[in-house]
Design an enzyme around this catalytic site. Structure first.
Site, mmCIF file in Angstrom:
data_model
loop_
_atom_site.group_PDB
_atom_site.id
_atom_site.type_symbol
_atom_site.label_atom_id
_atom_site.label_comp_id
_atom_site.label_asym_id
_atom_site.label_seq_id
_atom_site.Cartn_x
_atom_site.Cartn_y
_atom_site.Cartn_z
ATOM 1 N N SER A 16 16.297 22.379 32.276
ATOM 2 C CA SER A 16 15.906 21.761 31.005
ATOM 3 C C SER A 16 17.118 21.130 30.309
ATOM 4 O O SER A 16 16.975 20.113 29.633
ATOM 5 C CB SER A 16 15.194 22.760 30.095
ATOM 6 O OG SER A 16 16.083 23.739 29.630
ATOM 7 N N ARG A 68 33.504 32.071 48.535
ATOM 8 C CA ARG A 68 33.351 31.251 47.327
ATOM 9 C C ARG A 68 34.206 29.989 47.441
ATOM 10 O O ARG A 68 33.835 28.922 46.975
ATOM 11 C CB ARG A 68 33.814 32.035 46.093
ATOM 12 C CG ARG A 68 32.832 33.086 45.656
ATOM 13 C CD ARG A 68 33.343 33.780 44.392
ATOM 14 N NE ARG A 68 32.501 34.904 44.064
ATOM 15 C CZ ARG A 68 31.359 34.816 43.388
ATOM 16 N NH1 ARG A 68 30.930 33.653 42.953
ATOM 17 N NH2 ARG A 68 30.639 35.885 43.141
ATOM 18 N N ASN A 110 30.522 24.031 30.302
ATOM 19 C CA ASN A 110 29.402 24.951 30.513
ATOM 20 C C ASN A 110 28.690 25.159 29.182
ATOM 21 O O ASN A 110 29.287 24.992 28.119
ATOM 22 C CB ASN A 110 29.923 26.299 31.025
ATOM 23 C CG ASN A 110 28.808 27.277 31.318
ATOM 24 O OD1 ASN A 110 27.761 26.896 31.863
ATOM 25 N ND2 ASN A 110 28.995 28.529 30.948
ATOM 26 N N HIS A 112 26.482 28.141 27.137
ATOM 27 C CA HIS A 112 26.150 29.569 27.176
ATOM 28 C C HIS A 112 25.186 29.884 26.031
ATOM 29 O O HIS A 112 25.426 29.458 24.898
ATOM 30 C CB HIS A 112 27.425 30.408 27.056
ATOM 31 C CG HIS A 112 27.141 31.871 27.132
ATOM 32 N ND1 HIS A 112 26.817 32.487 28.320
ATOM 33 C CD2 HIS A 112 27.069 32.821 26.165
ATOM 34 C CE1 HIS A 112 26.570 33.766 28.088
ATOM 35 N NE2 HIS A 112 26.717 33.994 26.798
ATOM 36 N N GLU A 145 39.255 30.188 34.088
ATOM 37 C CA GLU A 145 39.071 31.162 35.176
ATOM 38 C C GLU A 145 38.203 32.348 34.774
ATOM 39 O O GLU A 145 37.704 33.077 35.629
ATOM 40 C CB GLU A 145 40.418 31.707 35.689
ATOM 41 C CG GLU A 145 41.558 30.740 35.807
ATOM 42 C CD GLU A 145 42.070 30.305 34.442
ATOM 43 O OE1 GLU A 145 42.303 31.162 33.572
ATOM 44 O OE2 GLU A 145 42.196 29.074 34.245
HETATM 45 C C1 GRF Z 1 20.235 28.120 29.616
HETATM 46 O O1 GRF Z 1 19.861 29.061 28.654
HETATM 47 C C2 GRF Z 1 21.737 28.052 29.717
HETATM 48 O O2 GRF Z 1 22.370 28.306 28.506
HETATM 49 C C3 GRF Z 1 22.045 29.145 30.697
HETATM 50 O O3 GRF Z 1 20.994 29.118 31.617
HETATM 51 C C4 GRF Z 1 19.845 28.543 31.035
HETATM 52 C C5 GRF Z 1 19.494 27.388 31.921
HETATM 53 O O4 GRF Z 1 18.440 26.654 31.478
HETATM 54 N N1 GRF Z 1 23.367 28.957 31.232
HETATM 55 P P1 GRF Z 1 18.062 25.279 32.175
HETATM 56 O O5 GRF Z 1 18.139 25.464 33.677
HETATM 57 O O6 GRF Z 1 18.976 24.216 31.676
HETATM 58 O O7 GRF Z 1 16.619 25.069 31.737
#
Ligand code: GRF
Length: 221
Positions: A16, A68, A110, A112, A145
């Protein structure tokens, strides 16, 4: 027209946030182009979104790599082959190695679903809900990191109310994720992010002027 920033978006699930980025690009609010979407999960719904918008896809299944590092090497080569300037983690459920971060210094973002540094790691919304906080939110940050420890670019705050459930809180947070992520990428595209240690300064930004927030509201204090 402003120069378009070349993005590589990493996904694992629903996508999303990827959709919010696509929508911002298609409505000319974000000066970027998605060069490649990489998914470690062959069944991610995010891939379906890409097909609908003709966005190139690369499925790199981490299970097929011995380490990884080997997995990240493959991602680095796909990202560089596609001329990616900014790597955007959008619900990507793997931790990146230093190798990838060195290949893209201060060029990996990223999102969060909590107000970092509170509640890092998995299920940030659930952690905040269970803790009983009165506010939570979401954070866009550069990746370093650590796990969710990099310099913070932008945060959005949502109230946690008595009638909230974990799901309703998650929805409120997700709605804000979809606003702040394209905004953070647009700051980058406009060259407005200056990083000094942990601090990210956004040139010419309109900073919040409200002195403070209270939940519940104060009663005469
Ligand atoms: C979101 O809540 C994001 O913050 C977290 O994982 C979820 C992913 O949602 N890291 P989407 O795949 O972007 O719908």
């Amino acid at each position: 027209m402003a120069r378009e920033l070349s993005l590589g978006v990493l996904v694992s699930g629903s996508g999303s946030n990827l959709q919010a980025i696509v929508d911002a690009i298609e409505s000319d609010r974000l000066d970027a182009v998605i060069k490649i979407v990489i998914s470690n999960n062959p069944n991610a719904y995010a891939l379906e979104r890409c097909r609908r918008h003709n966005i190139p896809i690369s499925v790199i299944n981490h299970c097929q790599y011995k380490s990884r590092e080997a997995f990240d090497d493959k991602m680095i080569s796909v990202l560089t082959d596609n001329g990616v300037e900014l790597v955007v983690m959008a619900g990507f459920m793997r931790i990146l190695t230093e190798r990838l971060l060195r290949a893209f210094p201060l060029r990996v973002m990223n999102i969060h679903p909590a107000l970092l540094p509170s509640f890092p790691g998995l299920h940030g919304q659930r952690q905040a809900f269970d803790y009983g906080v009165k506010f939570s939110g979401c954070t866009v940050h550069f990746v370093d990191e650590g796990v969710d420890t990099g310099p913070i670019i932008i945060q959005a705050v949502v109230p946690c109310c008595d009638d909230d459930t974990e799901e309703s809180l998650q929805q409120k947070i997700l709605k804000e994720e979809h606003r702040i992520y394209p905004q953070a990428i647009q700051y980058f595209a406009e060259g407005r992010l200056e990083v000094s240690g942990r601090k990210v300064h956004i040139k010419n930004s309109n900073q919040m002027s409200t002195p403070s927030l209270h939940n519940p509201h104060l009663e005469g204090f």
